[in-house]
Structures are given as C-alpha cells and as structure tokens.
Scaffold this motif. Sequence first.
Motif, mmCIF file in Angstrom:
data_model
loop_
_atom_site.group_PDB
_atom_site.id
_atom_site.type_symbol
_atom_site.label_atom_id
_atom_site.label_comp_id
_atom_site.label_asym_id
_atom_site.label_seq_id
_atom_site.Cartn_x
_atom_site.Cartn_y
_atom_site.Cartn_z
ATOM 1 N N PHE A 175 0.832 -1.200 0.000
ATOM 2 C CA PHE A 175 0.000 0.000 0.000
ATOM 3 C C PHE A 175 0.873 1.259 0.000
ATOM 4 O O PHE A 175 0.598 2.223 -0.723
ATOM 5 N N ALA A 176 1.929 1.265 0.816
ATOM 6 C CA ALA A 176 2.813 2.432 0.883
ATOM 7 C C ALA A 176 3.500 2.652 -0.460
ATOM 8 O O ALA A 176 3.597 3.784 -0.944
ATOM 9 N N ARG A 177 3.963 1.573 -1.081
ATOM 10 C CA ARG A 177 4.636 1.710 -2.373
ATOM 11 C C ARG A 177 3.672 2.217 -3.452
ATOM 12 O O ARG A 177 4.020 3.108 -4.235
ATOM 13 N N MET A 178 2.451 1.661 -3.478
ATOM 14 C CA MET A 178 1.482 2.094 -4.494
ATOM 15 C C MET A 178 1.081 3.556 -4.292
ATOM 16 O O MET A 178 0.828 4.269 -5.264
ATOM 17 N N THR A 179 1.041 3.986 -3.026
ATOM 18 C CA THR A 179 0.617 5.362 -2.747
ATOM 19 C C THR A 179 1.748 6.358 -2.992
ATOM 20 O O THR A 179 1.586 7.340 -3.720
ATOM 21 N N ALA A 194 -6.667 3.370 0.778
ATOM 22 C CA ALA A 194 -6.090 2.465 1.770
ATOM 23 C C ALA A 194 -6.871 2.536 3.070
ATOM 24 O O ALA A 194 -7.154 1.508 3.708
ATOM 25 N N ILE A 195 -7.262 3.771 3.458
ATOM 26 C CA ILE A 195 -7.996 3.951 4.696
ATOM 27 C C ILE A 195 -9.387 3.331 4.597
ATOM 28 O O ILE A 195 -9.946 2.842 5.581
ATOM 29 N N ALA A 196 -9.919 3.339 3.399
ATOM 30 C CA ALA A 196 -11.233 2.718 3.200
ATOM 31 C C ALA A 196 -11.162 1.226 3.475
ATOM 32 O O ALA A 196 -12.145 0.621 3.932
ATOM 33 N N THR A 197 -10.014 0.616 3.195
ATOM 34 C CA THR A 197 -9.833 -0.796 3.507
ATOM 35 C C THR A 197 -9.839 -0.996 5.012
ATOM 36 O O THR A 197 -10.481 -1.907 5.541
ATOM 37 N N ASP A 198 -9.082 -0.121 5.715
ATOM 38 C CA ASP A 198 -9.052 -0.128 7.183
ATOM 39 C C ASP A 198 -8.380 1.170 7.615
ATOM 40 O O ASP A 198 -7.226 1.412 7.246
ATOM 41 N N PRO A 199 -9.048 2.015 8.398
ATOM 42 C CA PRO A 199 -8.460 3.295 8.828
ATOM 43 C C PRO A 199 -7.128 3.138 9.557
ATOM 44 O O PRO A 199 -6.307 4.049 9.572
ATOM 45 N N MET A 214 1.382 3.044 7.199
ATOM 46 C CA MET A 214 1.878 3.385 5.866
ATOM 47 C C MET A 214 2.869 4.539 5.929
ATOM 48 O O MET A 214 3.911 4.534 5.253
ATOM 49 N N MET A 215 2.576 5.536 6.749
ATOM 50 C CA MET A 215 3.494 6.672 6.881
ATOM 51 C C MET A 215 4.791 6.233 7.556
ATOM 52 O O MET A 215 5.885 6.675 7.180
#
Length: 221
Positions: A10-14, A25-30, A36-37
């Motif tokens: 997720f971090a790489r894609m973002t 990503a947050i929609a998947t789970d907040p 990720m940060m």
Amino acid sequence: MYYGFKVGPFARMTYLDGTKTFEEAIATDPKYEQPMMVRASTDFAYSQIEDALAKGHISQSHYDKTVALIPLPTPLAPNISSDDVNNVIVGINNKMEYSIDESTTYLPYTTPFDLSGNHTVKVRVMAVSGVSNSSLDTVLTFTTNPVTPIAPVVTNDDVTNTVTGMTTGMEYKLDSAEYVAYDATTFNGIDFSGEHTLLVRVSAEGINPASADTTLIFTTN
C-alpha cells in the motif's frame, strides 16, 4: 499496529506509483494510515517522499506527518582536542556546542574561552532541525597548569660573606652539596669565606616546579 503484508505494498502504491490513494487504503481499514506513513519514513528516501508530494500522490498533511517520522541521523563525535597548555579547544567551530563540568546545559560556541584550572568539557555538533540530531559527545579534560616561579631576588656581599633576601620557601645548594631547604638558623651559621658557589631557588610546591637558580659567587678575600 498493522505492519502486515498489505502495509508495504500500500505504501509503495501510494508514495511511489501513485496507483492508490491514502483514502483508498484507509477505506480498507483506517488503521493502515499510520503504519503506511511509518513504512514510508523508514523505507523510502526523502527525495521519493518529496516526489510523491510534487506529483500529488500524497497530500501536504501526509507529507508533513511522514517527514516528521523520518529517523534523523546522529553524527559522529566531533574531531577536536584540548590544548591543556594554552587552555583552549582545538578544532571547535560555530556548528558545535559545549557544556562545562557538571552542567547539563549546552551553549553554542562563538569565541574562544579560557579553560584554566580543572575542567571537563563535553562538545558536540549541534542538531539541525529536520536534518540531524546532535552528535555524540567528545569529552575533553583540562588540568591546572604548573607555574614555574621566577628566580629569587637574592644578593651576596663578598666582603662580609653574607647573603641577603633568603626567605622560607627557598632552598640552596652550596658547591657540590645537595639542595637544602632554607632554615634561618642553619643558613646563618654557614661560613662563606673562601671560594664558593651558592645556588638559590624557590622550592617546588604542589604541581609547581622549582624556579631557576640565582647564582651567587664568593671569592677569597
């Protein structure tokens, strides 16, 4: 925290690819937002995070939060030394700070200062906001410098075979004898008639060495 198999991708894609937003990503789970940060702050170069902001992959808010998480480097202790004779620090500059003895407060270095006496000084490179932490300390030790007294002001009268100016704290050497601490009674009993060389000096005391000699010459009257 969620450091599972999805956090890294997720971090790489973002950040790098721009194919997934934080919102997705947050929609998947907040709970993915913070991990990720954290992952970006440790796995990606600062330039990559800046690039993600520039390309609109992340918001200014996420950029600021991510950069704040980047572990700052701690520089090595500065390469400096003590000049214990002149009581100064060699190699210190205005990018460094110091604390003296038991003080826990570090002061920025500006100009040379006197370190006469017994002191322990800790010196480190100052922290640079957002760039680096304070460095490790270099610890320097200064000690009280010995002071060599000047040769004593004593004179002799070669006619009366006497010496003027002797005081407690001096010592003398007559001809080939050893140095003897000055004692008025003993000294006044010495017969200086004839050929003699008398060396007089201030005695060593503590860390301070003996002074240079004052030489007095007696001759046969």
